[in-house]
Design a protein around this motif. Sequence first.
Motif, PDB file in Angstrom:
ATOM      1  N   UNK A   1       3.972   6.418 -43.616  1.00 33.88           N
ATOM      2  CA  UNK A   1       4.597   5.180 -43.142  1.00 33.88           C
ATOM      3  C   UNK A   1       5.091   5.349 -41.705  1.00 33.88           C
ATOM      4  N   UNK A   2       4.951   4.303 -40.916  1.00 37.77           N
ATOM      5  CA  UNK A   2       5.191   4.422 -39.481  1.00 37.77           C
ATOM      6  C   UNK A   2       6.682   4.357 -39.149  1.00 37.77           C
ATOM      7  N   UNK A   3       7.045   4.980 -38.029  1.00 38.61           N
ATOM      8  CA  UNK A   3       8.466   5.100 -37.667  1.00 38.61           C
ATOM      9  C   UNK A   3       8.681   4.929 -36.170  1.00 38.61           C
ATOM     10  N   UNK A   4       8.013   3.945 -35.581  1.00 38.61           N
ATOM     11  CA  UNK A   4       8.159   3.760 -34.140  1.00 38.61           C
ATOM     12  C   UNK A   4       9.384   2.953 -33.772  1.00 38.61           C
ATOM     13  N   UNK A   5       9.490   2.628 -32.503  1.00 33.74           N
ATOM     14  CA  UNK A   5      10.581   1.792 -32.007  1.00 33.74           C
ATOM     15  C   UNK A   5      11.873   2.531 -31.784  1.00 33.74           C
TER      16      UNK A   5
ATOM     17  N   UNK B   1      -0.295   5.256 -45.763  1.00 33.54           N
ATOM     18  CA  UNK B   1      -0.908   4.046 -45.225  1.00 33.54           C
ATOM     19  C   UNK B   1      -2.374   4.349 -44.925  1.00 33.54           C
TER      20      UNK B   1
ATOM     21  N   UNK C   1       9.490  15.275 -39.068  1.00 32.48           N
ATOM     22  CA  UNK C   1       9.033  13.898 -38.909  1.00 32.48           C
ATOM     23  C   UNK C   1      10.050  12.957 -39.526  1.00 32.48           C
ATOM     24  N   UNK C   2      10.350  11.877 -38.829  1.00 35.50           N
ATOM     25  CA  UNK C   2      11.303  10.872 -39.313  1.00 35.50           C
ATOM     26  C   UNK C   2      10.659  10.088 -40.449  1.00 35.50           C
ATOM     27  N   UNK C   3      11.433   9.865 -41.519  1.00 33.91           N
ATOM     28  CA  UNK C   3      10.958   9.071 -42.653  1.00 33.91           C
ATOM     29  C   UNK C   3      11.206   7.586 -42.388  1.00 33.91           C
ATOM     30  N   UNK C   4      10.318   6.744 -42.903  1.00 30.71           N
ATOM     31  CA  UNK C   4      10.525   5.302 -42.753  1.00 30.71           C
ATOM     32  C   UNK C   4      11.782   4.873 -43.513  1.00 30.71           C
TER      33      UNK C   4
ATOM     34  N   UNK D   1       0.184  12.426 -37.603  1.00 21.71           N
ATOM     35  CA  UNK D   1       1.591  12.814 -37.764  1.00 21.71           C
ATOM     36  C   UNK D   1       1.781  13.910 -38.822  1.00 21.71           C
ATOM     37  N   UNK D   2       2.745  13.697 -39.732  1.00 25.09           N
ATOM     38  CA  UNK D   2       3.066  14.730 -40.728  1.00 25.09           C
ATOM     39  C   UNK D   2       1.844  15.125 -41.532  1.00 25.09           C
TER      40      UNK D   2
ATOM     41  N   UNK E   1       8.387  -1.861 -35.900  1.00 21.70           N
ATOM     42  CA  UNK E   1       8.917  -0.646 -36.541  1.00 21.70           C
ATOM     43  C   UNK E   1       8.268  -0.324 -37.878  1.00 21.70           C
ATOM     44  N   UNK E   2       7.685  -1.331 -38.536  1.00 20.32           N
ATOM     45  CA  UNK E   2       7.099  -1.069 -39.853  1.00 20.32           C
ATOM     46  C   UNK E   2       5.583  -1.257 -39.896  1.00 20.32           C
TER      47      UNK E   2
ATOM     48  N   UNK F   1       4.699   7.353 -34.844  1.00 18.44           N
ATOM     49  CA  UNK F   1       5.495   8.261 -35.687  1.00 18.44           C
ATOM     50  C   UNK F   1       6.414   9.084 -34.797  1.00 18.44           C
ATOM     51  N   UNK F   2       7.682   9.195 -35.245  1.00 20.95           N
ATOM     52  CA  UNK F   2       8.681   9.943 -34.483  1.00 20.95           C
ATOM     53  C   UNK F   2       8.959  11.285 -35.144  1.00 20.95           C
ATOM     54  N   UNK F   3       9.021  12.302 -34.344  1.00 22.62           N
ATOM     55  CA  UNK F   3       9.443  13.616 -34.831  1.00 22.62           C
ATOM     56  C   UNK F   3      10.748  13.969 -34.115  1.00 22.62           C
TER      57      UNK F   3
END
Lengths: 86, 148
Positions: free
Chosen positions: A82-86, A57, B133-136, A12-13, B116-117, B122-124
């Motif tokens: 840090x993950x950002x799914x869902x 992570x 990129x979306x932050x947690x 990712x980033x 989700x955690x 990872x979402x952009x």
Amino acid sequence: MTTENITIRFFARLREELGTEELTISAQPGLTTGDILAELAGRGGAWAQLKGDQPLMIAVNQAMAKPSTPVQGGDEVAFFPPVTGG
Amino acid sequence: MISIQTGDFDSAVEYAQLRSSGAGTGAIATFTGLVRDSGDMKGVTGLYLEHYPGMTEEVIGGLVDDASKRWDVRKARVIHRVGRLALQDQIVFVGVCSAHRSDAFAACQFIMDALKTSAPFWKKEITESGEHWVEQKESDVARSKTWE
């Protein structure tokens, strides 16, 4: 890849900012993921963010890990935001 | 069963398959997440989703196992899409069959909150002015911790 090497992956980033998807390093006795981070951060530039300024992570062989987690030849270590799914 | 895929899914088909979990099932709870037009940024026109192949499936499998130890779970289905998605596209599906609704609701919400955690996605966000990129979210971390 030989069994003496450790594969390091970025996602990712982090992958974009480092401009690197994967690299390999030589395994050393007593090496931890924290040691790898310190070595990579020492490269400077975008790598300096691995010093711990930003949340990160760590996974070893696709299981969540800590900076104190030991690594050995043949392991796959991943660093990612840090993950950002869902 | 867990699927990580670029293609869309049909909730009706997934629901029908969940119904085949057996006579002991008395409740099915499902959740579907969609791409919305605002998140960290306004004017979102789409998303790009990346994952860690292999680890993602392992983590979600572990979450389903955890849910099955805490509640009556007869069957569970998790689908998460990756790649480029447009507004209103379906991102994620979680479906849980149980004997009772309280267990079905709880297990479904637990899997979604924990995913989700802890699952490596990872979402952009993509907008007309750029991508980021979306932050947690602290709120997502807090929600996940409520199950500990």
